[in-house]
Design a protein around this motif. Structure first.
Motif, PDB file in Angstrom:
ATOM      1  N   LYS A   1       2.120  -2.564  -8.561  1.00 34.73           N
ATOM      2  CA  LYS A   1       2.857  -2.642  -7.298  1.00 34.73           C
ATOM      3  C   LYS A   1       2.037  -2.287  -6.063  1.00 34.73           C
ATOM      4  O   LYS A   1       2.400  -2.639  -4.948  1.00 34.73           O
ATOM      5  CB  LYS A   1       4.073  -1.723  -7.353  1.00 34.73           C
ATOM      6  N   PHE A   2       0.952  -1.529  -6.215  1.00 35.50           N
ATOM      7  CA  PHE A   2       0.189  -1.047  -5.055  1.00 35.50           C
ATOM      8  C   PHE A   2      -1.293  -1.381  -5.207  1.00 35.50           C
ATOM      9  O   PHE A   2      -1.881  -1.155  -6.259  1.00 35.50           O
ATOM     10  CB  PHE A   2       0.332   0.474  -4.913  1.00 35.50           C
TER      11      PHE A   2
ATOM     12  N   ALA B   1       0.847  -1.194   0.000  1.00 35.38           N
ATOM     13  CA  ALA B   1       0.000   0.000   0.000  1.00 35.38           C
ATOM     14  C   ALA B   1       0.877   1.236   0.000  1.00 35.38           C
ATOM     15  O   ALA B   1       2.058   1.180   0.348  1.00 35.38           O
ATOM     16  CB  ALA B   1      -0.898   0.012   1.238  1.00 35.38           C
ATOM     17  N   MET B   2       0.271   2.365  -0.425  1.00 32.74           N
ATOM     18  CA  MET B   2       0.978   3.638  -0.302  1.00 32.74           C
ATOM     19  C   MET B   2       0.001   4.707   0.155  1.00 32.74           C
ATOM     20  O   MET B   2      -1.158   4.730  -0.252  1.00 32.74           O
ATOM     21  CB  MET B   2       1.626   4.042  -1.631  1.00 32.74           C
ATOM     22  N   ALA B   3       0.495   5.562   1.049  1.00 35.30           N
ATOM     23  CA  ALA B   3      -0.302   6.697   1.512  1.00 35.30           C
ATOM     24  C   ALA B   3       0.635   7.846   1.808  1.00 35.30           C
ATOM     25  O   ALA B   3       1.845   7.664   1.997  1.00 35.30           O
ATOM     26  CB  ALA B   3      -1.101   6.318   2.763  1.00 35.30           C
ATOM     27  N   GLY B   4       0.062   9.038   1.849  1.00 32.77           N
ATOM     28  CA  GLY B   4       0.875  10.203   2.175  1.00 32.77           C
ATOM     29  C   GLY B   4      -0.006  11.361   2.577  1.00 32.77           C
ATOM     30  O   GLY B   4      -1.206  11.379   2.294  1.00 32.77           O
ATOM     31  N   LEU B   5       0.611  12.324   3.257  1.00 31.21           N
ATOM     32  CA  LEU B   5      -0.132  13.500   3.694  1.00 31.21           C
ATOM     33  C   LEU B   5       0.281  14.694   2.843  1.00 31.21           C
ATOM     34  O   LEU B   5       1.448  14.836   2.477  1.00 31.21           O
ATOM     35  CB  LEU B   5       0.126  13.766   5.185  1.00 31.21           C
TER      36      LEU B   5
ATOM     37  N   ARG C   1      -0.751   9.656  -5.150  1.00 34.63           N
ATOM     38  CA  ARG C   1      -1.650   9.565  -6.302  1.00 34.63           C
ATOM     39  C   ARG C   1      -0.854   9.340  -7.587  1.00 34.63           C
ATOM     40  O   ARG C   1      -1.123   8.413  -8.358  1.00 34.63           O
ATOM     41  CB  ARG C   1      -2.491  10.841  -6.412  1.00 34.63           C
ATOM     42  N   ALA C   2       0.159  10.188  -7.802  1.00 31.84           N
ATOM     43  CA  ALA C   2       0.927  10.109  -9.048  1.00 31.84           C
ATOM     44  C   ALA C   2       1.645   8.763  -9.171  1.00 31.84           C
ATOM     45  O   ALA C   2       1.614   8.119 -10.229  1.00 31.84           O
ATOM     46  CB  ALA C   2       1.928  11.261  -9.106  1.00 31.84           C
ATOM     47  N   ILE C   3       2.280   8.343  -8.102  1.00 29.77           N
ATOM     48  CA  ILE C   3       3.108   7.127  -8.170  1.00 29.77           C
ATOM     49  C   ILE C   3       2.252   5.870  -8.250  1.00 29.77           C
ATOM     50  O   ILE C   3       2.538   4.964  -9.031  1.00 29.77           O
ATOM     51  CB  ILE C   3       4.081   7.075  -6.969  1.00 29.77           C
ATOM     52  N   THR C   4       1.169   5.803  -7.476  1.00 28.89           N
ATOM     53  CA  THR C   4       0.348   4.584  -7.532  1.00 28.89           C
ATOM     54  C   THR C   4      -0.348   4.454  -8.889  1.00 28.89           C
ATOM     55  O   THR C   4      -0.397   3.359  -9.452  1.00 28.89           O
ATOM     56  CB  THR C   4      -0.703   4.548  -6.403  1.00 28.89           C
ATOM     57  N   LEU C   5      -0.846   5.569  -9.430  1.00 31.69           N
ATOM     58  CA  LEU C   5      -1.541   5.470 -10.728  1.00 31.69           C
ATOM     59  C   LEU C   5      -0.595   4.994 -11.830  1.00 31.69           C
ATOM     60  O   LEU C   5      -1.023   4.344 -12.784  1.00 31.69           O
ATOM     61  CB  LEU C   5      -2.170   6.812 -11.114  1.00 31.69           C
TER      62      LEU C   5
END
Lengths: 384, 384
Positions: free
Chosen positions: A298-299, A277-281, A289-293
């Motif tokens: 991978k996520f 998973a990936m999350a950020g503030l 958003r940019a990296i997961t899309l």
């Protein structure tokens, strides 16, 4: 006297009266902030969430604190000590601040420092009604460890720093493997933010102890990778250029090309897409958003905390989104723009995308919103 | 004019001339200290080990820096910026310092902070001729991890903090177990000192990469345990009472009764006496002496860095010393009292106690002495 001047004079008198009334009504239950340096009594916070400050600078001409709307001017007493109270209550949770002493920017010598706004700043903690979820308790504790991972892609450093949370049972059963959440800080912060200001490790320890979250690993690294950390890992990173654009492109290559392979090679991780998973503030949300899309292979879980939304357009324009993404989580503080999060939630629902929208009550673009976001997000992860 | 006044006047003139001569001869190769905050150009150090400072405080009346003999007064320029250069070179290595701005104590906003003298202070790094041994290099890196260990004995806290260095191969072979060094900071410092100011992790990474030291675990915890760390582990600890005596007694019970059992239960350690060492700097050396002499069933190697000596009387008054202790290591900076260390070395030799005395060249009671002490001590450990 013009009517404008009259109104101005009345406002001035009313403000002065209000000021003294407020002071009279202030609860006299001041306690040192829990983020003070050892033995330091100031700054203090009372049960009404006002903060008061005490700065020794006998020959200074002016001392201001950046907290409170427009900041708080301190007043010099006969003993040469500057004191003052915020004009209104602060929101619950953690706040960065700084002093202005005779025109120079300094930290309050009473407090610990936290990296925000690209500098180590003073921090103060206003006790929150729900602070129990991030309290240090008598439960099994995971660990936070510093890793220095080799980084060649950006040609700026020998190694980069990440901090890795491993859950309490990580060292008990050497055959067990864990899912991983990559968790990013905001602009001007660094890899210390989530486990210091954010208390991510204590939030997870408590959720796991209550059986509310599945144990997983959290990886926290520096998201502005255009310059590297200094020796010893306590980061020197200069500013320069557009930090968002250049850094985010560089960060994607470091995260996907270097950090994930390092973590999977050096920790007992589950390495498949459903277990990452990936999350950020804030800026970290935009990066998420940019990296997961761009990396849906991978996520599988995506969390944006005060960092925008995954829109219906994002879903429709990203091949495979429906099949690959298990959950979209978007959150914000009630003092930010909750309407946008809620509208997006409805829109995603309409096209059948599993998603959660969370609004943190009575908080703004600050860490209390993000602590609560992690508390809400973590239990949803890696459940399928 | 009396002869005394004459001498005084001559000295004054000579000093002024010397001052300007010195300034003329200063090498103009200033570089920002590697411990500066991201993007900060000051403080700087030149190749002659002078330091120069730049503090913005336009309305201030006076700004002083605590570095340099007697401190360094800065001068305000027409732009309202205070600048100044130390009157003499600084010793190689790490130095704590602070600013005095209009009578108040503040940190230099240009630098990272390091906990010393019971507060987070400014730090500056003067490049040393031998800095390679603690440099961040392209070698396998161990990890430093925060552990929160339960602590009930002193009834002050729920859990205490320790930082644990595990060597680079720790996570490669799950069947391997390691010896442990318990490594203590000095008075006014905390569990961050050895891996931040001291760079213990990088020293070990480099020694191990060169095959000079056997891989072992290092445990670093807070040695003044009369008060506990705050939530989140970034330590609130008040002063009060005699910190040495009360704290050292409490510390022995925490170290022996709580921390060692925790480490042995949660890390892959070798738990027998031949595989456990203790060392400390300054006050940590005094604690090491006291604790090891009372617990020779637990420790086989003893290191005192600028922290006194194990004397012949200690040996003779401690039953079993000859059989149980494999090595005594005492060190000091050449600007401290090297004679005492050397004399003790001879005395221990005379009664047949295996011991090493190390004197760090051209350093005082500061971290460069202790970095070098660890470099000398580590290769000697766990060799039998």
């Amino acid at each position: 006297m013009t009517s404008k001047a009259l109104i101005s004079a009345v406002v001035c008198i009313l403000s002065a009266q209000l000021g003294s009334a407020q002071t009279n009504e202030l609860a006299d239950d001041w306690k040192p902030s829990v983020l003070n340096q050892p033995g330091q009594q100031y700054p203090q916070v009372n049960s009404q969430r006002y903060a008061r400050f005490r700065i020794v600078a006998p020959q200074a001409q002016s001392v201001r604190v950046s907290l409170g709307r427009g900041g708080t001017a301190l007043t010099k007493g006969e003993d040469g000590v500057w004191t003052g109270i915020t004009a209104e209550p602060l929101d619950e949770g953690f706040h960065y601040y700084r002093l202005t002493v005779d025109g120079g920017t300094f930290n309050d010598p009473g407090t610990l420092n936290f990296y925000g706004s690209t500098r180590w700043e003073s921090g103060i903690e206003v006790p929150a009604h729900d602070q129990d979820f991030y309290a240090l308790k008598d439960v099994p504790h995971g660990r936070v460890q510093q890793v220095l991972f080799p980084s060649k892609l950006t040609n700026t450093v020998i190694a980069r720093v990440a901090y890795v949370y491993t859950p309490p049972d990580y060292d008990k059963d050497w055959s067990k493997r864990y899912p991983v959440l990559y968790l990013q800080h905001g602009w001007g912060e660094n890899e210390y933010a989530w486990w210091n200001q954010g208390r991510a490790n204590l939030i997870m320890d408590n959720l796991i102890a209550e059986g509310k979250a599945r144990p997983f690993i959290i990886v926290m690294t520096y998201g502005l990778t255009n310059e590297g950390p200094g020796p010893g890992g306590r980061g020197r990173r200069g500013a320069g250029g557009n930090p968002f654009a250049a850094a985010s492109a560089a960060f994607e290559s470091v995260l996907v090309g270097e950090l994930i392979p390092y973590i999977d090679a050096n920790f007992r991780t589950l390495t498949d897409q459903p277990n990452r998973a990936m999350a950020g503030l804030s800026m970290g949300g935009a990066q998420t958003r940019a990296i997961t899309l761009r990396n849906l292979d991978k996520f599988s879980y995506i969390g944006l905390f005060s960092g925008g939304v995954i829109s219906t357009n994002d879903v429709l324009n990203t091949p495979g989104f429906r099949e690959k993404v298990k959950l979209v989580f978007c959150s914000t503080g009630s003092r930010e723009n909750p309407g946008a999060i809620k509208a997006n939630h409805e829109a995603l629902n309409e096209i059948g995308i599993k998603n959660v929208a969370y609004v943190s009550p009575d908080t703004g673009h600050e860490f209390q919103t993000w602590r609560r976001s992690l508390r809400e997000f973590a239990p949803l992860l890696f459940r399928d």
